[in-house]
Write a protein that holds these residues in place. Structure first.
Motif, PDB file in Angstrom:
ATOM      1  N   MET A   1       6.698  -2.181   2.078  1.00 28.12           N
ATOM      2  CA  MET A   1       5.268  -1.851   2.179  1.00 28.12           C
ATOM      3  C   MET A   1       5.003  -0.855   3.305  1.00 28.12           C
ATOM      4  O   MET A   1       4.245   0.102   3.134  1.00 28.12           O
ATOM      5  CB  MET A   1       4.471  -3.117   2.462  1.00 28.12           C
ATOM      6  CG  MET A   1       4.238  -3.945   1.259  1.00 28.12           C
ATOM      7  SD  MET A   1       3.301  -5.367   1.756  1.00 28.12           S
ATOM      8  CE  MET A   1       3.845  -6.508   0.551  1.00 28.12           C
TER       9      MET A   1
ATOM     10  N   LEU B   1      10.604  -6.877   1.583  1.00 27.36           N
ATOM     11  CA  LEU B   1       9.275  -6.617   1.006  1.00 27.36           C
ATOM     12  C   LEU B   1       8.332  -6.028   2.054  1.00 27.36           C
ATOM     13  O   LEU B   1       7.610  -5.061   1.795  1.00 27.36           O
ATOM     14  CB  LEU B   1       8.676  -7.918   0.455  1.00 27.36           C
ATOM     15  CG  LEU B   1       9.322  -8.492  -0.803  1.00 27.36           C
ATOM     16  CD1 LEU B   1       8.717  -9.843  -1.146  1.00 27.36           C
ATOM     17  CD2 LEU B   1       9.163  -7.543  -1.972  1.00 27.36           C
ATOM     18  N   GLY B   2       8.361  -6.628   3.238  1.00 28.83           N
ATOM     19  CA  GLY B   2       7.504  -6.127   4.319  1.00 28.83           C
ATOM     20  C   GLY B   2       7.846  -4.697   4.688  1.00 28.83           C
ATOM     21  O   GLY B   2       6.964  -3.833   4.813  1.00 28.83           O
TER      22      GLY B   2
ATOM     23  N   PHE C   1       3.033   7.630   2.169  1.00 26.19           N
ATOM     24  CA  PHE C   1       1.746   8.021   1.599  1.00 26.19           C
ATOM     25  C   PHE C   1       0.879   8.757   2.616  1.00 26.19           C
ATOM     26  O   PHE C   1       0.192   9.728   2.303  1.00 26.19           O
ATOM     27  CB  PHE C   1       1.004   6.787   1.081  1.00 26.19           C
ATOM     28  CG  PHE C   1      -0.251   7.133   0.344  1.00 26.19           C
ATOM     29  CD1 PHE C   1      -0.179   7.607  -0.948  1.00 26.19           C
ATOM     30  CD2 PHE C   1      -1.481   7.035   0.954  1.00 26.19           C
ATOM     31  CE1 PHE C   1      -1.321   7.970  -1.625  1.00 26.19           C
ATOM     32  CE2 PHE C   1      -2.634   7.393   0.288  1.00 26.19           C
ATOM     33  CZ  PHE C   1      -2.547   7.862  -1.011  1.00 26.19           C
TER      34      PHE C   1
ATOM     35  N   LEU D   1       2.720   3.317  -3.975  1.00 22.07           N
ATOM     36  CA  LEU D   1       2.261   2.160  -3.195  1.00 22.07           C
ATOM     37  C   LEU D   1       2.383   0.898  -4.052  1.00 22.07           C
ATOM     38  O   LEU D   1       2.778   0.957  -5.204  1.00 22.07           O
ATOM     39  CB  LEU D   1       0.804   2.359  -2.780  1.00 22.07           C
ATOM     40  CG  LEU D   1       0.535   3.404  -1.686  1.00 22.07           C
ATOM     41  CD1 LEU D   1      -0.954   3.638  -1.543  1.00 22.07           C
ATOM     42  CD2 LEU D   1       1.120   2.981  -0.353  1.00 22.07           C
ATOM     43  N   GLY D   2       2.059  -0.238  -3.453  1.00 24.10           N
ATOM     44  CA  GLY D   2       2.026  -1.491  -4.212  1.00 24.10           C
ATOM     45  C   GLY D   2       3.393  -2.014  -4.586  1.00 24.10           C
ATOM     46  O   GLY D   2       3.553  -2.625  -5.647  1.00 24.10           O
ATOM     47  N   LEU D   3       4.384  -1.751  -3.753  1.00 27.09           N
ATOM     48  CA  LEU D   3       5.756  -2.239  -3.957  1.00 27.09           C
ATOM     49  C   LEU D   3       6.382  -1.751  -5.264  1.00 27.09           C
ATOM     50  O   LEU D   3       7.282  -2.385  -5.791  1.00 27.09           O
ATOM     51  CB  LEU D   3       5.779  -3.786  -3.930  1.00 27.09           C
ATOM     52  CG  LEU D   3       5.518  -4.432  -2.561  1.00 27.09           C
ATOM     53  CD1 LEU D   3       5.460  -5.944  -2.687  1.00 27.09           C
ATOM     54  CD2 LEU D   3       6.591  -4.056  -1.557  1.00 27.09           C
TER      55      LEU D   3
END
Lengths: 347, 426
Positions: A142, A138-139, A149, A248-250
């Motif tokens: 991100m 998860l890290g 981006f 973005l935002g997983l």
């Protein structure tokens, strides 16, 4: 085993391996004929659409499988795909403009190399950190999403209208990539110490480690290969959709969960060949279902329900199949034991 | 060994913290300020500039190139000019994250809140009233939401007129089809089925435009057709092939395959996209054109940027623009419109944002672009590197601020904001 026996065995295995995709094709073809009046792959464009989504799903699922079956559910795989595609793809575009080499090939090679590098780095850091793989994933997801981006003015990778990228949609080229990936990955799994160690770790990481296998080295190679496969997958997805935008935002996690069906089905089919061929066939099957449903004009929610319903039914079937298989083997062992005891008693 | 354990702990905390930050849409950007600017007395520009900078929270539902431009406009252009500090959210998903962000802004002394996410306007407006934060939203208010305009701290709403967007689509279709026959239309309705007003208006206007163009009538109610969640063939008196295709590339598996399959029937020569997904559609449209040997025209809503540049510069297999007509929203004109009521409220000009206690909705028009030349003009606007390119200039802002026009009313501002913007593009 005789030559005839070998041939029979080979044909049987080949038949079983191809059974599911063929069945799916027939079912979806009939479904399309009934719902939309045309066949599943009625037009030449349908083949192109299938090929690009198939190679994407295959490479992606294989990349996830590398870590998944060794106890690491890598949530960052979708972000790695995006990273390899956007960063590597744009580098490839620049490289092509500077050197005059074919744009499509430059993009593919650079995405592959970027994916490999990212994968290697992620794996190396993981072996040092050793935090829970899902949390780590998860890290990393991100971080990679943010890097994608921030890079290239948030424009992602635009392939539509870019000269030289047509090759990425050519059937012969996609076939060639399939062949290369299948051969390379099969070689890695079947003929190298990596494959042997990977299977040993799959059995038990602790026993593998105690018997001298460097589980960290194996882990890094898994991440490395997964990153490379991600790079390849993303480029073909970009060729299909014309552009890949940073997310973005997983949100990239949904790509991982979306490919789980192909992954599980692939391991099931793989029992008659190997995991790579299994995923090759399973990703084809899943894409045939997706294309068939999309042709029917059903709403997206209904399509999703149908796909996940099939997934659940498959999981139930697999569970029952495994139980039945175990029971059958147990019964055979009991029969053999009884027979042996009778023989010993008679003697 | 001990160091290694510590490192692991630190890394775990770091990753957890970054996760929390992202999931709750934690603020970034300038955090100093904390102005108490709920001025009762009317301030002149010089008096306002002598105050501590007022802090405004800006809540985004998505982060992309377009929003980065808005961020730059607010942070580098509007902020210094009007003594404002902005706190920008990350991508905010859902009302819980939005409220977290609002409260985080309040803790940092925010006195204004610009809401692009609008997950639940009532909840946000209630919370703003409790916290004493002026609110402006970038979303049309539906009938049952109009009461929000009476909330003490609801300063206003600014958005592009959906009906006009729809009309521009209809005009675009008419313009694109000049000299050629409409053989069939594939209309992608995005999330109209989920109640998206812009997508609904687009669908309704396009169907009305087609009815006029082809002199046909529909057998079903057009609203029901446009808001259908399943793909449908539209029955009509002329048996013209019209296909409603809901969903989007982002939320529908196999969306492009479905689009491709319909195009390959050869029934359609026009695709109208209600969403900005046209860059993802162009490849399958081009491939269908090549396979069928037939020109398929694409009309879509678009925002200024690289995608539009590519789409309206490249030519398809038939020598036409890949995107033949684009309906473009006025970019920072809307963003400026969100700041205006906040500034009027903060500087004490009650009449400039409320009449009889009711705030206003500021509704702007949009543009239709059908040629590369027009697109090139449009693409020189709202370029972050060039402050003179912002569609909303400070000279325009001044026309709507009480600090410059003490007697200005809410109605006058609405009128100025709703002007024909084509003139601004020279």
């Amino acid at each position: 085993m005789t030559a005839n026996g070998n041939l029979k065995f080979l044909l049987q295995r080949t038949g079983l391996t191809l059974l599911i995709p063929v069945l799916v094709y027939v079912c979806m073809h009939i479904f399309c004929q009934v719902t939309s009046g045309v066949g599943l792959l009625a037009y030449s464009v349908d083949l192109k659409n299938l090929a690009r989504t198939w190679v994407y799903s295959f490479a992606f699922s294989t990349g996830v499988a590398l870590n998944f079956f060794n106890g690491r559910f890598d949530f960052s795989m979708g972000a790695q795909v995006m990273f390899g595609t956007i960063i590597g793809g744009n580098i490839g575009k620049i490289l092509s403009e500077l050197t005059g080499l074919n744009m499509g090939i430059c993009i593919l090679v650079c995405a592959l190399v970027t994916g490999l590098l990212a994968g290697w780095l992620i794996g190396a850091v993981f072996t040092k950190m050793r935090i829970l793989p899902m949390v780590y994933g998860l890290g990393i997801a991100m971080i990679l999403e943010c890097v994608c981006f921030a890079g290239f003015d948030s424009n992602g990778l635009i392939l539509f209208g870019v000269e030289g990228t047509g090759i990425l949609s050519e059937l012969w080229f996609i076939g060639l990539i399939f062949l290369i990936v299948i051969l390379v990955m099969s070689y890695f799994f079947s003929f190298t110490s990596f494959g042997y160690e990977w299977r040993a770790i799959q059995g038990s990481q602790q026993i593998a480690s105690n018997s001298g296998i460097n589980i960290f080295r194996n882990c890094i190679i898994c991440y490395l290969l997964a990153g490379g496969l991600g790079g390849i997958a993303g480029v073909f997805n970009a060729a299909y959709s014309g552009t890949v935008l940073p997310e973005l935002g997983l949100s990239t996690i949904s790509e991982v969960t979306g490919n789980l069906f192909a992954l599980f089905l692939g391991t099931f089919i793989g029992q008659w060949s190997n995991m790579i061929v299994g995923i090759f066939c399973s990703s084809l099957s899943v894409q045939l279902i997706t294309i068939g449903l999309s042709k029917s004009g059903l709403s997206s929610s209904v399509q999703t329900v149908i796909i996940y319903l099939i997934f659940v039914v498959f999981l139930v079937f697999r569970e029952k199949y495994s139980s039945a298989h175990v029971k059958k083997e147990k019964n055979a062992r009991i029969v053999l034991a009884k027979k042996k005891r009778a023989e010993l008693g008679a003697a | 060994m001990k160091n290694l354990k510590l490192m692991k702990k630190a890394a775990a905390i770091l990753v957890s913290a970054s996760m929390l930050a992202a999931m709750t849409g934690c603020a970034s950007g300038d955090t100093d300020g904390g102005a108490e600017s709920t001025a009762a007395e009317q301030l002149t520009y010089d008096e306002w500039m002598e105050e501590e900078p007022a802090v405004i929270g800006v809540c985004f539902s998505q982060i992309n190139d377009e929003y980065n431009g808005y961020k730059s406009f607010l942070e580098n252009y509007i902020g210094p000019q009007y003594n404002l500090d902005f706190i920008f959210s990350e991508q905010v998903d859902g009302i819980a994250a939005e409220i977290d962000f609002l409260e985080s802004c309040s803790a940092q002394g925010a006195v204004g809140f610009i809401d692009f996410a609008c997950n639940d306007m009532f909840q946000i407006a209630d919370r703003c009233d409790e916290l004493g934060i002026y609110l402006s939203v970038q979303m049309p208010l539906e009938e049952d939401e109009k009461e929000l305009l009476e909330y003490d701290y609801f300063a206003g709403a600014a958005y592009t007129d959906n009906a006009e967007i729809g009309e521009q689509y209809a005009q675009g279709l008419e313009k694109v089809m000049e000299g050629s026959e409409l053989e069939g239309l594939l209309l992608t309705t995005g999330i109209a089925a989920n109640g998206n007003l812009q997508h609904i208006e687009t669908g309704l206007n396009v169907l009305a435009g087609v009815a006029e163009m082809a002199d046909l009538t529909y057998t079903e109610d057009t609203y029901d057709l446009v808001t259908s969640s399943s793909a449908i063939q539209v029955e009509n008196s002329q048996s013209l092939p019209i296909y409603i295709y809901p969903g989007s590339v982002a939320n529908t598996d196999g969306y492009l395959a479905g689009l491709s399959a319909q195009l390959m029937t050869g029934n359609y020569n026009v695709v109208i996209s209600s969403t900005t997904s046209y860059p993802q559609m162009m490849t399958v449209i081009d491939e269908a054109e090549q396979a069928l040997g037939k020109d398929i025209k694409l009309i879509s809503v678009a925002s200024i940027g690289a995608d539009l540049q590519t789409a309206m510069t490249n030519q398809d297999s038939f020598g036409n623009l890949t995107l033949e007509a684009a309906v473009i929203k006025p970019g920072t004109w809307i963003i400026g419109g969100l700041v205006v009521p906040l500034l009027n409220a903060l500087t004490g000009y009650q009449d400039a944002y409320k009449t009889d206690g009711v705030s206003a909705e500021y509704v702007a028009g949009c543009f239709l672009v059908t040629t590369t030349e027009d697109m090139e003009v449009i693409n020189t606007k709202d370029v972050p590197e060039d402050p003179s390119s912002w569609v909303m200039q400070t000279s325009n802002m001044e026309e709507m601020l009480g600090m410059y026009h003490q007697d200005i009313t809410r109605e006058e501002i609405c009128e100025y904001f709703g002007q024909d913007l084509n003139g601004l593009f020279g």
